[in-house]
Design a protein around this motif. Structure first.
Motif, short mmCIF file in Angstrom:
data_model
loop_
_atom_site.label_atom_id
_atom_site.label_comp_id
_atom_site.label_asym_id
_atom_site.label_seq_id
_atom_site.Cartn_x
_atom_site.Cartn_y
_atom_site.Cartn_z
N GLY A 239 6.94 -44.90 33.23
CA GLY A 239 5.78 -45.14 34.07
C GLY A 239 4.90 -46.28 33.60
O GLY A 239 3.85 -46.51 34.17
N GLY A 240 5.31 -46.99 32.55
CA GLY A 240 4.50 -48.08 32.03
C GLY A 240 3.12 -47.61 31.63
O GLY A 240 2.95 -46.50 31.12
N LEU A 241 2.14 -48.43 31.89
CA LEU A 241 0.77 -48.11 31.51
C LEU A 241 0.27 -46.85 32.21
O LEU A 241 -0.37 -46.00 31.60
N ALA A 242 0.60 -46.70 33.49
CA ALA A 242 0.17 -45.50 34.22
C ALA A 242 0.77 -44.24 33.60
O ALA A 242 0.10 -43.20 33.52
N GLY A 243 2.00 -44.33 33.13
CA GLY A 243 2.65 -43.19 32.48
C GLY A 243 1.97 -42.84 31.17
O GLY A 243 1.82 -41.66 30.83
N ILE A 244 1.58 -43.87 30.43
CA ILE A 244 0.88 -43.62 29.16
C ILE A 244 -0.47 -42.97 29.42
O ILE A 244 -0.86 -42.04 28.72
N VAL A 245 -1.18 -43.45 30.43
CA VAL A 245 -2.46 -42.83 30.80
C VAL A 245 -2.23 -41.36 31.14
O VAL A 245 -2.99 -40.49 30.70
N SER A 246 -1.17 -41.07 31.87
CA SER A 246 -0.86 -39.68 32.23
C SER A 246 -0.59 -38.83 30.99
O SER A 246 -1.00 -37.67 30.92
N GLN A 247 0.10 -39.42 30.00
CA GLN A 247 0.36 -38.69 28.76
C GLN A 247 -0.94 -38.37 28.03
O GLN A 247 -1.11 -37.27 27.50
N PHE A 248 -1.86 -39.32 27.99
CA PHE A 248 -3.15 -39.08 27.36
C PHE A 248 -3.92 -37.99 28.11
O PHE A 248 -4.53 -37.12 27.49
N GLU A 249 -3.88 -38.04 29.43
CA GLU A 249 -4.56 -37.02 30.23
C GLU A 249 -3.97 -35.64 29.97
O GLU A 249 -4.70 -34.66 29.83
N ALA A 250 -2.64 -35.55 29.89
CA ALA A 250 -1.98 -34.27 29.64
C ALA A 250 -2.34 -33.71 28.27
O ALA A 250 -2.37 -32.49 28.08
N ALA A 251 -2.65 -34.59 27.32
CA ALA A 251 -3.04 -34.17 25.98
C ALA A 251 -4.55 -33.91 25.87
O ALA A 251 -5.06 -33.67 24.79
N GLY A 252 -5.26 -33.99 27.00
CA GLY A 252 -6.70 -33.75 27.00
C GLY A 252 -7.51 -34.95 26.56
O GLY A 252 -8.68 -34.80 26.20
N LEU A 253 -6.91 -36.14 26.59
CA LEU A 253 -7.60 -37.35 26.13
C LEU A 253 -7.79 -38.36 27.25
O LEU A 253 -7.87 -39.57 27.01
N GLY A 254 -7.90 -37.89 28.47
CA GLY A 254 -8.07 -38.78 29.61
C GLY A 254 -9.32 -39.63 29.51
O GLY A 254 -9.29 -40.83 29.81
N ASP A 255 -10.42 -39.04 29.08
CA ASP A 255 -11.67 -39.80 28.95
C ASP A 255 -11.54 -40.91 27.92
O ASP A 255 -12.06 -42.01 28.10
N VAL A 256 -10.81 -40.62 26.84
CA VAL A 256 -10.62 -41.61 25.78
C VAL A 256 -9.84 -42.81 26.31
O VAL A 256 -10.26 -43.95 26.17
N VAL A 257 -8.68 -42.55 26.93
CA VAL A 257 -7.85 -43.66 27.39
C VAL A 257 -8.53 -44.44 28.50
O VAL A 257 -8.42 -45.66 28.56
#
Length: 78
Positions: A39-57
């Motif tokens: 998913g490129g950058l969008a996929g990485i953002v999704s991974q951060f969100e799934a780990a509870g770090l959406g606000d950080v990314v």
């Protein structure tokens, strides 16, 4: 790595725009992370969100101050 993100990373981290890593080990690591994530950058953002770090990314890709993150938190993402 192609597109504008590849150009930016190449310029900032010393990588080449054709997707080959340059003198920076970080450029090679970022290239591998982006390529391994379909998913490129969008996929990485999704991974951060799934780990509870959406606000950080989102702080990193938005305007304003960048939120800090620990190595342990990054480990949870990847």
């Amino acid at each position: 790595m192609s597109g504008i993100l590849g150009q930016i990373l190449g310029s900032v981290l010393g990588g080449k725009q054709d997707g080959q890593s340059g003198g920076s080990p970080l450029a090679g690591i970022l290239q591998q992370v982006l390529q391994s994530n379909g998913g490129g950058l969008a996929g990485i953002v999704s991974q951060f969100e799934a780990a509870g770090l959406g606000d950080v990314v989102r702080s990193w890709i938005g305007t304003g101050a960048n939120a800090p993150v620990s190595g342990e938190e990054i480990g949870r993402v990847f």
